[in-house]
Design a protein around this motif. Sequence first.
Motif, PDB file in Angstrom:
ATOM      1  N   LEU A   1       0.820  -1.206   0.000  1.00 43.88           N
ATOM      2  CA  LEU A   1       0.000   0.000   0.000  1.00 43.88           C
ATOM      3  C   LEU A   1       0.858   1.263   0.000  1.00 43.88           C
ATOM      4  N   LEU A   2       1.941   1.271   0.777  1.00 44.22           N
ATOM      5  CA  LEU A   2       2.832   2.432   0.827  1.00 44.22           C
ATOM      6  C   LEU A   2       3.474   2.675  -0.535  1.00 44.22           C
ATOM      7  N   ILE A   3       3.955   1.628  -1.175  1.00 42.68           N
ATOM      8  CA  ILE A   3       4.566   1.775  -2.497  1.00 42.68           C
ATOM      9  C   ILE A   3       3.530   2.243  -3.510  1.00 42.68           C
ATOM     10  N   THR A   4       2.320   1.703  -3.449  1.00 41.82           N
ATOM     11  CA  THR A   4       1.251   2.105  -4.360  1.00 41.82           C
ATOM     12  C   THR A   4       0.911   3.576  -4.175  1.00 41.82           C
ATOM     13  N   ILE A   5       0.821   4.026  -2.948  1.00 38.47           N
ATOM     14  CA  ILE A   5       0.509   5.429  -2.675  1.00 38.47           C
ATOM     15  C   ILE A   5       1.616   6.331  -3.205  1.00 38.47           C
ATOM     16  N   LEU A   6       2.872   5.979  -2.958  1.00 35.75           N
ATOM     17  CA  LEU A   6       3.988   6.787  -3.435  1.00 35.75           C
ATOM     18  C   LEU A   6       4.027   6.850  -4.956  1.00 35.75           C
ATOM     19  N   LEU A   7       3.780   5.746  -5.610  1.00 38.12           N
ATOM     20  CA  LEU A   7       3.819   5.721  -7.072  1.00 38.12           C
ATOM     21  C   LEU A   7       2.641   6.442  -7.702  1.00 38.12           C
ATOM     22  N   SER A   8       1.529   6.533  -6.998  1.00 37.49           N
ATOM     23  CA  SER A   8       0.358   7.197  -7.561  1.00 37.49           C
ATOM     24  C   SER A   8       0.313   8.690  -7.236  1.00 37.49           C
ATOM     25  N   THR A   9       1.223   9.175  -6.416  1.00 38.79           N
ATOM     26  CA  THR A   9       1.268  10.602  -6.088  1.00 38.79           C
ATOM     27  C   THR A   9       1.758  11.378  -7.298  1.00 38.79           C
ATOM     28  N   PRO A  10       1.052  12.425  -7.712  1.00 43.07           N
ATOM     29  CA  PRO A  10       1.514  13.229  -8.857  1.00 43.07           C
ATOM     30  C   PRO A  10       2.905  13.814  -8.576  1.00 43.07           C
ATOM     31  N   THR A  11       3.755  13.776  -9.587  1.00 47.78           N
ATOM     32  CA  THR A  11       5.136  14.243  -9.392  1.00 47.78           C
ATOM     33  C   THR A  11       5.229  15.738  -9.188  1.00 47.78           C
ATOM     34  N   ASN A  12       4.246  16.497  -9.678  1.00 50.08           N
ATOM     35  CA  ASN A  12       4.339  17.948  -9.492  1.00 50.08           C
ATOM     36  C   ASN A  12       4.177  18.361  -8.033  1.00 50.08           C
ATOM     37  N   THR A  13       3.633  17.508  -7.187  1.00 48.64           N
ATOM     38  CA  THR A  13       3.507  17.843  -5.775  1.00 48.64           C
ATOM     39  C   THR A  13       4.787  17.520  -5.008  1.00 48.64           C
ATOM     40  N   LEU A  14       5.720  16.790  -5.633  1.00 47.95           N
ATOM     41  CA  LEU A  14       6.956  16.432  -4.966  1.00 47.95           C
ATOM     42  C   LEU A  14       8.055  17.457  -5.183  1.00 47.95           C
ATOM     43  N   HIS A  15       7.843  18.433  -6.038  1.00 48.33           N
ATOM     44  CA  HIS A  15       8.869  19.419  -6.341  1.00 48.33           C
ATOM     45  C   HIS A  15       8.704  20.659  -5.467  1.00 48.33           C
ATOM     46  N   ALA A  16       9.814  21.213  -5.068  1.00 45.65           N
ATOM     47  CA  ALA A  16       9.791  22.431  -4.254  1.00 45.65           C
ATOM     48  C   ALA A  16       9.464  23.635  -5.133  1.00 45.65           C
ATOM     49  N   GLN A  17       8.936  24.652  -4.509  1.00 46.85           N
ATOM     50  CA  GLN A  17       8.621  25.891  -5.207  1.00 46.85           C
ATOM     51  C   GLN A  17       9.670  26.944  -4.863  1.00 46.85           C
ATOM     52  N   TRP A  18      10.094  27.710  -5.846  1.00 44.57           N
ATOM     53  CA  TRP A  18      11.035  28.802  -5.615  1.00 44.57           C
ATOM     54  C   TRP A  18      10.292  29.966  -4.989  1.00 44.57           C
ATOM     55  N   VAL A  19      10.936  30.610  -4.012  1.00 50.80           N
ATOM     56  CA  VAL A  19      10.373  31.772  -3.342  1.00 50.80           C
ATOM     57  C   VAL A  19      11.428  32.860  -3.330  1.00 50.80           C
ATOM     58  N   GLN A  20      11.059  34.040  -3.782  1.00 47.89           N
ATOM     59  CA  GLN A  20      11.992  35.159  -3.809  1.00 47.89           C
ATOM     60  C   GLN A  20      12.206  35.694  -2.405  1.00 47.89           C
ATOM     61  N   THR A  21      13.477  36.010  -2.083  1.00 46.84           N
ATOM     62  CA  THR A  21      13.777  36.584  -0.774  1.00 46.84           C
ATOM     63  C   THR A  21      13.534  38.083  -0.806  1.00 46.84           C
ATOM     64  N   SER A  22      13.723  38.721   0.319  1.00 51.01           N
ATOM     65  CA  SER A  22      13.475  40.151   0.437  1.00 51.01           C
ATOM     66  C   SER A  22      14.668  41.001  -0.015  1.00 51.01           C
TER      67      SER A  22
END
Length: 181
Positions: free
Chosen positions: A6-27
């Motif tokens: 079940l854990l492997i199935t859940i990990l494989l079915s997770t969309p890859t775009n949710t696993l990537h970090a988002q860039w955030v501009q600093t001040s």
Amino acid sequence: NILLFLLITILLSTPTNTLHAQWVQTSGPHAHATLSLSVSGNYLFIGTDDIGIYRSSDDGNTWVPINNGFITRYIGTLAVYDNPSGTTDIFAGSMDSVFRSTNNGNEWFAANAGLPGSFVKAFAVRDTSIFVSQNSPYSFPKIYRTTNNGISWFSANAGLPDERVDELLWHKNYLFAGVAN
């Protein structure tokens, strides 16, 4: 086994775009160009082409200028050196000199005895040695080495071609020099 399946199935079915970090501009800081980045402990350092060096102690939320001791505001390269004694030095390369700080950038002083005073392009740090590449429009590029925290530098050019040295990198027991052409 079912739980693992079940854990492997859940990990494989997770969309890859949710696993990537988002860039955030600093001040900030708001320079024309950021030329170098470095980290020492909880401090982030930025070297710029027109406003000097800035330091952040809160993951880039705020930045303070730390230019005490600099003549120039062009800082093209930074290096962190962890001394065998347990202290940390930060080296900054400008258009004509090497500077060293022993207190996380609060104060800087020239560390260029034996250097010809040309454009500092790159640092490489290994054990008790710090290497610097310097380029000048009037002479061939040079690589210099210090083993005493920048108090004195000596030539390390054996076998180096007469080309501009843009980058230095230690890998295993080798010092690599990225040259033009």
